[in-house]
Motif scaffolding. Sequence first.
Motif, PDB file in Angstrom:
ATOM      1  N   UNK A   1      31.639  37.518  35.134  1.00 48.34           N
ATOM      2  CA  UNK A   1      33.067  38.630  36.486  1.00 48.34           C
ATOM      3  C   UNK A   1      33.541  39.806  36.171  1.00 48.34           C
ATOM      4  N   UNK A   2      33.861  39.931  37.300  1.00 49.09           N
ATOM      5  CA  UNK A   2      34.027  42.044  37.307  1.00 49.09           C
ATOM      6  C   UNK A   2      36.025  41.547  36.725  1.00 49.09           C
ATOM      7  N   UNK A   3      36.185  40.509  36.209  1.00 45.79           N
ATOM      8  CA  UNK A   3      37.279  41.039  35.634  1.00 45.79           C
ATOM      9  C   UNK A   3      39.281  41.357  36.485  1.00 45.79           C
ATOM     10  N   UNK A   4      40.076  41.711  35.785  1.00 46.69           N
ATOM     11  CA  UNK A   4      40.958  41.986  36.324  1.00 46.69           C
ATOM     12  C   UNK A   4      41.516  43.963  36.503  1.00 46.69           C
ATOM     13  N   UNK A   5      42.326  44.142  37.299  1.00 45.74           N
ATOM     14  CA  UNK A   5      42.956  45.527  37.882  1.00 45.74           C
ATOM     15  C   UNK A   5      43.178  46.505  36.352  1.00 45.74           C
ATOM     16  N   UNK A   6      43.009  47.173  36.027  1.00 51.14           N
ATOM     17  CA  UNK A   6      43.671  48.356  35.588  1.00 51.14           C
ATOM     18  C   UNK A   6      43.741  49.600  36.164  1.00 51.14           C
ATOM     19  N   UNK A   7      45.059  50.128  35.335  1.00 48.59           N
ATOM     20  CA  UNK A   7      46.108  51.418  35.638  1.00 48.59           C
ATOM     21  C   UNK A   7      46.605  50.886  37.052  1.00 48.59           C
ATOM     22  N   UNK A   8      46.873  51.541  37.765  1.00 49.94           N
ATOM     23  CA  UNK A   8      47.897  51.507  39.035  1.00 49.94           C
ATOM     24  C   UNK A   8      47.306  50.350  40.214  1.00 49.94           C
ATOM     25  N   UNK A   9      45.950  49.992  39.929  1.00 49.66           N
ATOM     26  CA  UNK A   9      45.421  48.954  40.979  1.00 49.66           C
ATOM     27  C   UNK A   9      45.873  48.027  40.554  1.00 49.66           C
ATOM     28  N   UNK A  10      45.857  47.269  42.408  1.00 46.15           N
ATOM     29  CA  UNK A  10      46.536  46.285  42.827  1.00 46.15           C
ATOM     30  C   UNK A  10      45.658  44.936  43.512  1.00 46.15           C
ATOM     31  N   UNK A  11      45.275  43.800  43.441  1.00 46.74           N
ATOM     32  CA  UNK A  11      43.965  43.580  43.679  1.00 46.74           C
ATOM     33  C   UNK A  11      44.947  42.174  44.638  1.00 46.74           C
ATOM     34  N   UNK A  12      44.382  41.550  45.691  1.00 45.01           N
ATOM     35  CA  UNK A  12      45.035  40.815  46.426  1.00 45.01           C
ATOM     36  C   UNK A  12      43.709  39.988  47.363  1.00 45.01           C
ATOM     37  N   UNK A  13      43.733  38.554  46.854  1.00 45.43           N
ATOM     38  CA  UNK A  13      42.281  37.544  48.078  1.00 45.43           C
ATOM     39  C   UNK A  13      43.293  37.035  49.438  1.00 45.43           C
ATOM     40  N   UNK A  14      42.302  37.648  50.233  1.00 44.01           N
ATOM     41  CA  UNK A  14      43.091  36.763  51.235  1.00 44.01           C
ATOM     42  C   UNK A  14      41.838  36.232  52.644  1.00 44.01           C
ATOM     43  N   UNK A  15      42.477  35.530  52.555  1.00 41.84           N
ATOM     44  CA  UNK A  15      41.459  34.619  54.185  1.00 41.84           C
ATOM     45  C   UNK A  15      41.741  35.537  55.543  1.00 41.84           C
TER      46      UNK A  15
ATOM     47  N   UNK B   1      39.667  33.704  41.933  1.00 41.60           N
ATOM     48  CA  UNK B   1      40.100  34.463  40.242  1.00 41.60           C
ATOM     49  C   UNK B   1      39.872  32.486  40.087  1.00 41.60           C
ATOM     50  N   UNK B   2      38.793  32.760  39.122  1.00 43.35           N
ATOM     51  CA  UNK B   2      38.805  31.556  37.823  1.00 43.35           C
ATOM     52  C   UNK B   2      40.163  31.448  37.321  1.00 43.35           C
ATOM     53  N   UNK B   3      39.876  30.583  36.040  1.00 38.16           N
ATOM     54  CA  UNK B   3      41.051  29.408  36.007  1.00 38.16           C
ATOM     55  C   UNK B   3      41.917  30.810  35.226  1.00 38.16           C
ATOM     56  N   UNK B   4      41.262  31.834  34.290  1.00 35.34           N
ATOM     57  CA  UNK B   4      41.789  33.014  33.814  1.00 35.34           C
ATOM     58  C   UNK B   4      42.974  33.497  34.531  1.00 35.34           C
ATOM     59  N   UNK B   5      42.269  33.862  35.622  1.00 33.10           N
ATOM     60  CA  UNK B   5      42.829  35.026  36.235  1.00 33.10           C
ATOM     61  C   UNK B   5      41.853  35.797  36.848  1.00 33.10           C
ATOM     62  N   UNK B   6      40.963  35.940  35.532  1.00 29.70           N
ATOM     63  CA  UNK B   6      39.949  37.128  36.275  1.00 29.70           C
ATOM     64  C   UNK B   6      39.103  36.481  38.093  1.00 29.70           C
ATOM     65  N   UNK B   7      38.949  38.466  38.123  1.00 33.41           N
ATOM     66  CA  UNK B   7      38.204  37.940  39.861  1.00 33.41           C
ATOM     67  C   UNK B   7      36.808  38.185  39.337  1.00 33.41           C
ATOM     68  N   UNK B   8      36.261  36.852  40.355  1.00 36.62           N
ATOM     69  CA  UNK B   8      34.461  35.951  39.845  1.00 36.62           C
ATOM     70  C   UNK B   8      33.655  36.682  41.676  1.00 36.62           C
ATOM     71  N   UNK B   9      32.921  37.494  41.995  1.00 36.09           N
ATOM     72  CA  UNK B   9      32.111  37.988  42.849  1.00 36.09           C
ATOM     73  C   UNK B   9      31.679  37.171  43.471  1.00 36.09           C
ATOM     74  N   UNK B  10      31.579  36.631  44.264  1.00 32.02           N
ATOM     75  CA  UNK B  10      30.900  35.589  45.401  1.00 32.02           C
ATOM     76  C   UNK B  10      29.842  35.937  46.124  1.00 32.02           C
ATOM     77  N   UNK B  11      29.693  37.284  46.812  1.00 30.97           N
ATOM     78  CA  UNK B  11      28.986  37.659  48.474  1.00 30.97           C
ATOM     79  C   UNK B  11      29.923  38.693  48.758  1.00 30.97           C
ATOM     80  N   UNK B  12      29.062  39.052  49.850  1.00 31.99           N
ATOM     81  CA  UNK B  12      29.182  39.984  50.613  1.00 31.99           C
ATOM     82  C   UNK B  12      30.154  39.424  52.323  1.00 31.99           C
TER      83      UNK B  12
END
Length: 528
Positions: A345-359, A414-425
Amino acid sequence: MPAGPESPGEMFLRIAERQPDRPALVIDEQTHTYGDLLDRARRLAAAIRLIDEGPLCAVYAKHSVWAYAGVLGILLSGRGYVPLCPAFPPERTRWMLGLSGASAVVADEGHVESLGEVICGVRKGLTVILPECLLPPSWAAQCPQHRMVCAGDLPARGAGFRLPDVGPEDTAYLLFTSGSTGAPKGVGIRQRNLMAYLSGIREVLDLGPEDRLSQNFEMTFDLSVHDMFVCWGFGACLCVPSPREAVAPSAFIRRHGLTCWFSTPSTAAVLQRLRLLRPGVFPSLRWSLFCGEPLPLRLAEAWRRAAPLSTVVNLYGPTEATVACTAYVYGGDSSAGECVNGLVPIGRPFGSTRAVVVGDRDEPVEGVGELLLGGEQVAPGYWGDAARTAQAFVSLPGGTPCGPWYRTGDLVERNARGDLVYRGRKDHQMKIMGHRVELQEVENVVRETASARQAIALGWPPTASGAEGVILFLAGAQASDESILAGCRRRLPPYMVPREIHRLEEMPLNASQKVDRRALLSMREGLA
């Protein structure tokens, strides 16, 4: 209590003045202290400050103490730096230099001659700073528009140096990434973007002055920014391998007693293929960082066993969001169940970064979607390119805060723990040995060079992280393979030049009547 530094230049200055005799850089078998590096940087800064125009200066150097002093000198002068790679084609480098608007170029002795090939074609007058040359190079007479500043012209010992005021919106550095239109995209990172990263990464890493960090990346690769400024921000020592050691760096890690390793997974994969990742082979490492491309589970596990006292961290982040913005600490057996498609997994944001997964409509989704990034590390846009900026840096429906948001083009969930998982481009961008490559840029260059009806570039052979190189399929091209490759070498960096050319009468099409790239890959697979 004094306020913290507001720029990377001020940060280095404070550290160097506090510990001038500690080692800052090991290169070419020589150790340079913080005091020595600061003295060189101050002398360059004093010369650069005599130049009236432009917020940027370029560094045309590689694998030398003056390359690093050049970066620091530019920052201490109050300007931003533009790294230029001497291995890139002169035409491409000239284009980058022109787009940047840089007013000066700092070059080391080993690359003075090739610099002439680049700037003799530049009409705008530049100040060319050559800190190791006693006399101007032979080509200088052919370029009277440029002013040469040699070693004897530099101020002695940076006398009377004072750090100029630098604002948070000023540019810290300008890098170029591969672009789908056939021309690289400039990404200007502001002082506040970089300082936000240097603050945020401290949530992930715990380093100190006794640590010794690797420096594996070209300065044109944004991961080099981490190498330099994370290292010097902790007062640690940066160790640079020789070109020979960089190919297979096992002995380098042991000989220099490195405590922190940072590379792309592809570099580690070379060691794995050579059977050099033996259990316990890297006992000195405390931290092992990987970034730039997906990290395969098998590689992470092999490295963890090779460096049993090391914490393995998978970092993720595009150039547009300043080096890296998410992190995942690999925990061996406890992490294996969280991997998807054999990737950590690529994990979670650190510092001031925010992440959102959109359709597709930019609405937040629970499953697989495009990753958008917001926060202080996100760049303001593409350098001098409003159209591309409008496409990639966006606002979200409903006034979601932290904008503008950068569209990464990466598909995640996001997996069950809330970590981001890379799925492609979402597109045809891929990683070639850690470098971000827009295959459309290769195709556009080839179409212009070969006057081909169709040109399709693909990554081959595939790896768990991307591909080892680029291959080309052509239809309706009259030019010879040799002339096509020569045209590519004039405009593309070496890792983007096709390794193979395959000619077809017609391209295979899929059900949507588009070129079937999977069928082309199957054709190539059948040739193996």
